[in-house]
Design a protein around this motif. Structure first.
Motif, PDB file in Angstrom:
ATOM      1  N   PHE A  56      17.935  -6.377 -33.992  1.00 17.24           N
ATOM      2  CA  PHE A  56      18.066  -7.302 -32.856  1.00 17.24           C
ATOM      3  C   PHE A  56      18.104  -8.819 -33.404  1.00 17.24           C
ATOM      4  CE2 PHE A  56      16.393  -9.357 -28.951  1.00 17.24           C
ATOM      5  CZ  PHE A  56      17.094  -8.967 -28.027  1.00 17.24           C
ATOM      6  N   SER A  57      18.762  -9.530 -32.609  1.00 20.34           N
ATOM      7  CA  SER A  57      18.714 -11.006 -33.198  1.00 20.34           C
ATOM      8  C   SER A  57      18.863 -11.747 -31.854  1.00 20.34           C
ATOM      9  CB  SER A  57      20.009 -11.192 -33.899  1.00 20.34           C
ATOM     10  OG  SER A  57      21.177 -10.871 -33.008  1.00 20.34           O
ATOM     11  N   ILE A  58      18.392 -13.158 -31.990  1.00 25.22           N
ATOM     12  CA  ILE A  58      18.347 -14.001 -30.992  1.00 25.22           C
ATOM     13  C   ILE A  58      19.765 -14.476 -30.448  1.00 25.22           C
ATOM     14  CG2 ILE A  58      17.921 -16.538 -30.347  1.00 25.22           C
ATOM     15  CD1 ILE A  58      15.417 -16.404 -32.650  1.00 25.22           C
ATOM     16  N   GLN A  59      20.817 -14.685 -31.348  1.00 27.06           N
ATOM     17  CA  GLN A  59      21.943 -15.081 -31.126  1.00 27.06           C
ATOM     18  C   GLN A  59      22.926 -13.684 -31.244  1.00 27.06           C
ATOM     19  OE1 GLN A  59      23.064 -18.215 -30.194  1.00 27.06           O
ATOM     20  NE2 GLN A  59      21.329 -19.310 -30.707  1.00 27.06           N
ATOM     21  N   PRO A  60      24.146 -13.623 -30.492  1.00 27.80           N
ATOM     22  CA  PRO A  60      25.010 -12.541 -30.934  1.00 27.80           C
ATOM     23  C   PRO A  60      25.615 -12.944 -32.109  1.00 27.80           C
ATOM     24  CG  PRO A  60      25.808 -14.044 -29.136  1.00 27.80           C
ATOM     25  CD  PRO A  60      24.453 -14.588 -29.354  1.00 27.80           C
TER      26      PRO A  60
END
Length: 337
Positions: free
Chosen positions: A311-315
């Motif tokens: 999972f990440s903050i930005q795509p």
């Protein structure tokens, strides 16, 4: 304290135990076996197999995964696999965020950070290391040949040279040209998902079910001389607990350090979260405390069952998984769409 009525009830139930049809073998395997039939035979149970060996790494790293998988295929330890795997981008001048060819700091120095952790909880790390192409192998030497966890700067370099590592110029012509162009404005602004502030983190599970991890980077391009990010810090850029699983991080290291990101992911898995849920919650810890419009942090995790999450903050963050003779690059889910 058990009252008289409760005691009599328990005693009555206890008297029924001899009439139950469980075999001794089944009683010994409750919770650790999978029942194949309802036959009342000791041969009606079989131990549940562990996960098949796997390699998982941040970003698109098929060559690195292949090198790690080759170690697992010949029965090697997960520790050996992750070291072999991340050595590939360390030696690749086209990967300008790791090792040889990495973008320098604002003073023109290529400084490297790395750490490694095995299934027994042993760990080794190097920070602010110059002139050595494979900091991950120096980190392993720190783990295995010293009483310490981390060596830094000149001390790390002296140790590496004493261990037989070769001193080399890591600043390639391509990286130097980009740096000199940057000097014209000296505008320091890392951009999310642009390969100037990145890391390879890798986790592996071997045929024994043991987990190890490695993390290596040249850090933020054009950073202040002496800056160290999350990548070499046990519990920030990488953490492994062989009873639970492992996690690693990528992106802006300062934010990962402030939340002890990888340790947090593993502890959330310990509390019952899946790897995916743990990665998402760790990213939300950052989002809830930090302006996140122009920053990127990504987490990658695997648990003892072989389940993984990202999972990440930005795509834009992706990961590479190799398992059962198949390698696949997958885009991670993200907070922003």
């Amino acid at each position: 304290m058990v009252n008289r009525r409760r005691f009599l009830t328990l005693s009555s139930l206890a008297g029924l135990v001899p009439s139950l049809s469980f075999s001794h073998s089944k009683l010994m395997h409750i919770g650790a076996s999978k029942t194949l039939s309802t036959a009342d035979s000791p041969n009606s149970t079989i131990h549940t197999a562990g996960p098949s060996p796997l390699v998982i790494s941040t970003w698109k790293q098929p060559k690195a995964n292949a090198a790690a998988q080759a170690v697992l295929d010949r029965g090697g330890r997960a520790l050996e696999a992750v070291e072999a795997g991340v050595r590939v981008p360390e030696a690749d001048p086209e990967d300008m965020s790791v090792g040889y060819g990495g973008r320098p700091d604002r003073d023109g120095h290529v400084t490297l950070d790395a750490c490694i952790m095995d299934e027994k909880g042993n760990a080794g790390s190097v920070t602010f290391l110059e002139h050595i192409m494979h900091p991950i192998s120096v980190a392993r030497a720190v783990m295995e040949k010293t009483p310490h966890v981390m060596l830094s700067g000149e001390g790390a370099l002296s140790f590496a040279l004493a261990q037989g590592f070769k001193k080399e110029n890591l600043l390639t012509k391509k990286a130097e040209k980009e740096w000199r162009e940057w000097l014209k404005t000296a505008n320091y602004k890392p951009i999310a998902n642009i390969e100037r502030h990145d890391t390879i983190g890798m986790l592996a599970i071997d045929s024994k079910g043991d987990i190890s991890g490695a993390c290596t980077t040249s850090g933020l391009a054009y950073k202040m001389h002496g800056r160290v990010g999350d990548s070499p810090i046990i519990g920030a850029g990488l953490f492994v607990d062989n009873e639970i699983g492992g996690a690693c991080a990528t992106g802006l290291g300062e934010l990962v350090m402030r939340t002890c990101g990888s340790f947090l992911v593993v502890e959330l898995m310990r509390q019952g979260r899946t790897p995916q849920q743990a990665c998402e919650e760790a990213a939300l810890r950052i989002v809830n405390k930090q302006e996140f419009k122009d920053i990127q942090v990504g987490f990658l995790a695997v648990n003892k069952k072989g389940e993984h999450g990202a999972f990440s903050i930005q795509p834009g963050f992706n990961f590479t998984l190799s398992q059962d003779k198949e390698t696949k690059v997958t885009d991670a889910k993200s907070y922003l769409k």
